[in-house]
Write a protein that holds these residues in place. Structure first.
Motif, PDB file in Angstrom:
ATOM      1  N   UNK A 160      71.461  36.089  21.262  1.00 13.25           N
ATOM      2  CA  UNK A 160      70.497  35.109  21.766  1.00 13.25           C
ATOM      3  C   UNK A 160      69.059  35.396  21.362  1.00 13.25           C
ATOM      4  N   UNK A 161      68.786  36.608  20.885  1.00 12.56           N
ATOM      5  CA  UNK A 161      67.421  37.019  20.608  1.00 12.56           C
ATOM      6  C   UNK A 161      66.884  36.487  19.296  1.00 12.56           C
ATOM      7  N   UNK A 162      65.591  36.724  19.081  1.00 10.82           N
ATOM      8  CA  UNK A 162      64.915  36.310  17.854  1.00 10.82           C
ATOM      9  C   UNK A 162      64.023  37.446  17.364  1.00 10.82           C
ATOM     10  N   UNK A 163      63.857  37.512  16.056  1.00  9.86           N
ATOM     11  CA  UNK A 163      62.851  38.379  15.451  1.00  9.86           C
ATOM     12  C   UNK A 163      61.835  37.441  14.829  1.00  9.86           C
ATOM     13  N   UNK A 164      60.665  37.361  15.435  1.00 10.53           N
ATOM     14  CA  UNK A 164      59.724  36.319  15.061  1.00 10.53           C
ATOM     15  C   UNK A 164      60.274  34.989  15.516  1.00 10.53           C
ATOM     16  N   UNK A 165      60.458  34.076  14.583  1.00  7.19           N
ATOM     17  CA  UNK A 165      61.047  32.776  14.901  1.00  7.19           C
ATOM     18  C   UNK A 165      62.477  32.642  14.391  1.00  7.19           C
ATOM     19  N   UNK A 166      63.025  33.746  13.890  1.00  3.84           N
ATOM     20  CA  UNK A 166      64.362  33.689  13.289  1.00  3.84           C
ATOM     21  C   UNK A 166      65.389  34.288  14.239  1.00  3.84           C
ATOM     22  N   UNK A 167      66.440  33.546  14.580  1.00  5.09           N
ATOM     23  CA  UNK A 167      67.477  34.084  15.474  1.00  5.09           C
ATOM     24  C   UNK A 167      68.133  35.331  14.879  1.00  5.09           C
ATOM     25  N   UNK A 168      68.402  36.306  15.731  1.00  2.00           N
ATOM     26  CA  UNK A 168      69.017  37.555  15.287  1.00  2.00           C
ATOM     27  C   UNK A 168      70.364  37.318  14.591  1.00  2.00           C
ATOM     28  N   UNK A 169      71.256  36.457  15.118  1.00  2.00           N
ATOM     29  CA  UNK A 169      72.538  36.247  14.421  1.00  2.00           C
ATOM     30  C   UNK A 169      72.359  35.724  12.991  1.00  2.00           C
ATOM     31  N   UNK A 170      71.314  34.929  12.767  1.00  2.00           N
ATOM     32  CA  UNK A 170      71.062  34.406  11.420  1.00  2.00           C
ATOM     33  C   UNK A 170      70.669  35.543  10.481  1.00  2.00           C
ATOM     34  N   UNK A 171      69.822  36.449  10.966  1.00  2.00           N
ATOM     35  CA  UNK A 171      69.419  37.602  10.158  1.00  2.00           C
ATOM     36  C   UNK A 171      70.635  38.461   9.820  1.00  2.00           C
ATOM     37  N   UNK A 172      71.484  38.718  10.826  1.00  2.00           N
ATOM     38  CA  UNK A 172      72.687  39.523  10.600  1.00  2.00           C
ATOM     39  C   UNK A 172      73.616  38.841   9.597  1.00  2.00           C
ATOM     40  N   UNK A 173      73.725  37.513   9.701  1.00  2.00           N
ATOM     41  CA  UNK A 173      74.589  36.765   8.782  1.00  2.00           C
ATOM     42  C   UNK A 173      74.085  36.880   7.348  1.00  2.00           C
ATOM     43  N   UNK A 174      72.785  36.691   7.145  1.00  2.00           N
ATOM     44  CA  UNK A 174      72.218  36.764   5.798  1.00  2.00           C
ATOM     45  C   UNK A 174      72.413  38.160   5.212  1.00  2.00           C
ATOM     46  N   UNK A 175      72.186  39.174   6.027  1.00  2.00           N
ATOM     47  CA  UNK A 175      72.386  40.555   5.567  1.00  2.00           C
ATOM     48  C   UNK A 175      73.842  40.771   5.155  1.00  2.00           C
ATOM     49  N   UNK A 176      74.765  40.276   5.993  1.00  2.00           N
ATOM     50  CA  UNK A 176      76.190  40.457   5.703  1.00  2.00           C
ATOM     51  C   UNK A 176      76.577  39.759   4.405  1.00  2.00           C
ATOM     52  N   UNK A 177      76.102  38.528   4.201  1.00  2.00           N
ATOM     53  CA  UNK A 177      76.437  37.780   2.985  1.00  2.00           C
ATOM     54  C   UNK A 177      75.916  38.507   1.751  1.00  2.00           C
ATOM     55  N   UNK A 178      74.679  38.990   1.817  1.00  2.00           N
ATOM     56  CA  UNK A 178      74.093  39.692   0.671  1.00  2.00           C
ATOM     57  C   UNK A 178      74.844  40.991   0.386  1.00  2.00           C
ATOM     58  N   UNK A 179      75.118  41.768   1.440  1.00  2.00           N
ATOM     59  CA  UNK A 179      75.787  43.058   1.260  1.00  2.00           C
ATOM     60  C   UNK A 179      77.193  42.869   0.684  1.00  2.00           C
ATOM     61  N   UNK A 180      77.947  41.900   1.211  1.00  2.00           N
ATOM     62  CA  UNK A 180      79.311  41.670   0.722  1.00  2.00           C
ATOM     63  C   UNK A 180      79.285  41.133  -0.713  1.00  2.00           C
ATOM     64  N   UNK A 181      78.324  40.271  -1.013  1.00  2.00           N
ATOM     65  CA  UNK A 181      78.190  39.771  -2.385  1.00  2.00           C
ATOM     66  C   UNK A 181      77.938  40.928  -3.358  1.00  2.00           C
ATOM     67  N   UNK A 182      77.028  41.817  -3.000  1.00  2.00           N
ATOM     68  CA  UNK A 182      76.737  42.975  -3.843  1.00  2.00           C
ATOM     69  C   UNK A 182      77.941  43.910  -3.938  1.00  2.00           C
ATOM     70  N   UNK A 183      78.686  44.018  -2.822  1.00  2.00           N
ATOM     71  CA  UNK A 183      79.890  44.855  -2.811  1.00  2.00           C
ATOM     72  C   UNK A 183      80.902  44.357  -3.837  1.00  2.00           C
ATOM     73  N   UNK A 184      81.167  43.053  -3.838  1.00  2.00           N
ATOM     74  CA  UNK A 184      82.145  42.508  -4.772  1.00  2.00           C
ATOM     75  C   UNK A 184      81.638  42.543  -6.217  1.00  2.00           C
ATOM     76  N   UNK A 185      80.342  42.405  -6.407  1.00  2.00           N
ATOM     77  CA  UNK A 185      79.809  42.308  -7.764  1.00  2.00           C
ATOM     78  C   UNK A 185      79.606  43.662  -8.420  1.00  2.00           C
ATOM     79  N   UNK A 186      79.190  44.659  -7.630  1.00  2.00           N
ATOM     80  CA  UNK A 186      78.767  45.913  -8.247  1.00  2.00           C
ATOM     81  C   UNK A 186      79.581  47.150  -7.862  1.00  2.00           C
ATOM     82  N   UNK A 187      80.293  47.116  -6.738  1.00  2.00           N
ATOM     83  CA  UNK A 187      80.998  48.322  -6.321  1.00  2.00           C
ATOM     84  C   UNK A 187      82.372  48.431  -6.983  1.00  2.00           C
TER      85      UNK A 187
END
Length: 321
Positions: A160-187
């Protein structure tokens, strides 16, 4: 069109709803859409892992439900600290993934049948554990007393929280998408998962430990579903039984819509995100249009059929061309 068709469709849908209702294309509403798809995206990432190794995990929805009620119970019934709650939730997801891997990789039960069975087992466990009741603050207990604990405020902040004006779940989602994308592409492991899904026998002959790779994919699927369950409990502030009901279908639809993003024709996490975004935009816009909620499943089914049609027409042309 085969490469950018899905993105064009998303843009057209957003334009349509924006013209229909002036409140649609506002920061507040777009933020709500991203918050609403964050949980589904985590579950869909789990499905993406299983599909990448040419499998399919039907148990992710039940894993969401189980972790939702277990995390709630640990705080409300047993007053456990946040760190313990999160570790146990992730461990549950990993254990469900290991069970799936045991049945599929070791015993060699077809993935659809194995994960269907596990789906029912896990669903039964979470209903039996809660005796069919949702878990909430100060709920009455069977012995007539009141539950001693409440939801941890730090835990609720995750949903339910926010960092600035961005909801925390959205930040976690973006991080997860980027990390998994990099995992499949480079690891190494990510590339081996893709190789295994493309041709398991060729992967085995090239020295890839296929069983280990497929096991890791199902464990990852369970872990991401568990994270989705944690965020769901944090968002609604209760441990709801059957949280899996709409989530499984939305996650699967998101993944298969993602097949057609950028003409990939295969599981990919960027496509999965855009698939979840399309479904989230549609559901939000239809709600603004006051379309009855029970029609939503029809819309999800139509979106899934269209996505599959575009994907397999493109794949057949690629094979025949």
């Amino acid at each position: 069109m085969s490469k950018y068709g899905s993105l064009i469709v998303i843009a057209i849908v957003i334009l349509f709803f924006s013209l229909w209702d002036e409140h649609f294309f506002t920061y507040a509403n777009l933020s709500d859409i991203l918050r609403s798809i964050s949980i589904v995206t985590f579950v869909a990432i789990g499905v993406t892992f299983s599909l990448t190794v040419d499998g399919f995990d039907l148990s992710v929805g039940s894993t969401v439900s189980l972790t939702t009620v277990v995390t709630a119970a640990m705080m409300v019934w047993f007053e456990q600290p946040l760190v313990v709650v999160l570790i146990v939730a992730i461990a549950i997801g990993a254990l469900v993934g290991l069970l799936n891997a045991l049945l599929i990789v070791r015993i060699r039960i077809p993935d659809l049948l194995a994960t269907l069975a596990v789906m029912y087992i896990v669903a039964g466990i979470h209903k039996t554990y809660t005796k069919g009741y949702s878990i909430y603050n100060n709920m009455p207990m069977p012995d007539g007393s009141t539950a001693p604990g409440v939801f941890n405020s730090s835990f609720l902040w995750l949903g339910q929280g926010k960092i600035g004006q961005i909801p925390v779940p959205v930040i976690l989602m973006v991080i997860a998408v980027i990390v998994v994308h990099l995992f499949f592409k480079y690891s190494k492991w990510g590339r081996q998962m893709q190789t295994t899904g493309g041709n398991e026998e060729a992967a085995r002959l090239s020295g890839i430990r296929v069983r280990r790779i497929r096991t890791a994919a199902y464990v990852a699927s369970g872990v991401f579903a568990a994270i989705g369950g944690v965020l769901f409990a944090a968002r609604v502030g209760t441990g709801q039984i059957d949280a899996r009901a709409p989530m499984m279908m939305e996650a699967v639809a998101a993944v298969f819509v993602g097949y057609s993003v950028f003409g990939a024709g295969k599981p990919n996490v960027i496509g999965t995100f855009f698939g979840a975004l399309l479904i989230g935009v549609l559901l939000n816009g239809l709600t603004m249009m006051k379309v009855q909620y029970y029609s939503n499943d029809i819309i999800k089914g139509v979106v899934l059929v269209l996505a599959l049609a575009v994907t397999f027409i493109h794949l057949n042309k690629r094979r025949n061309g």
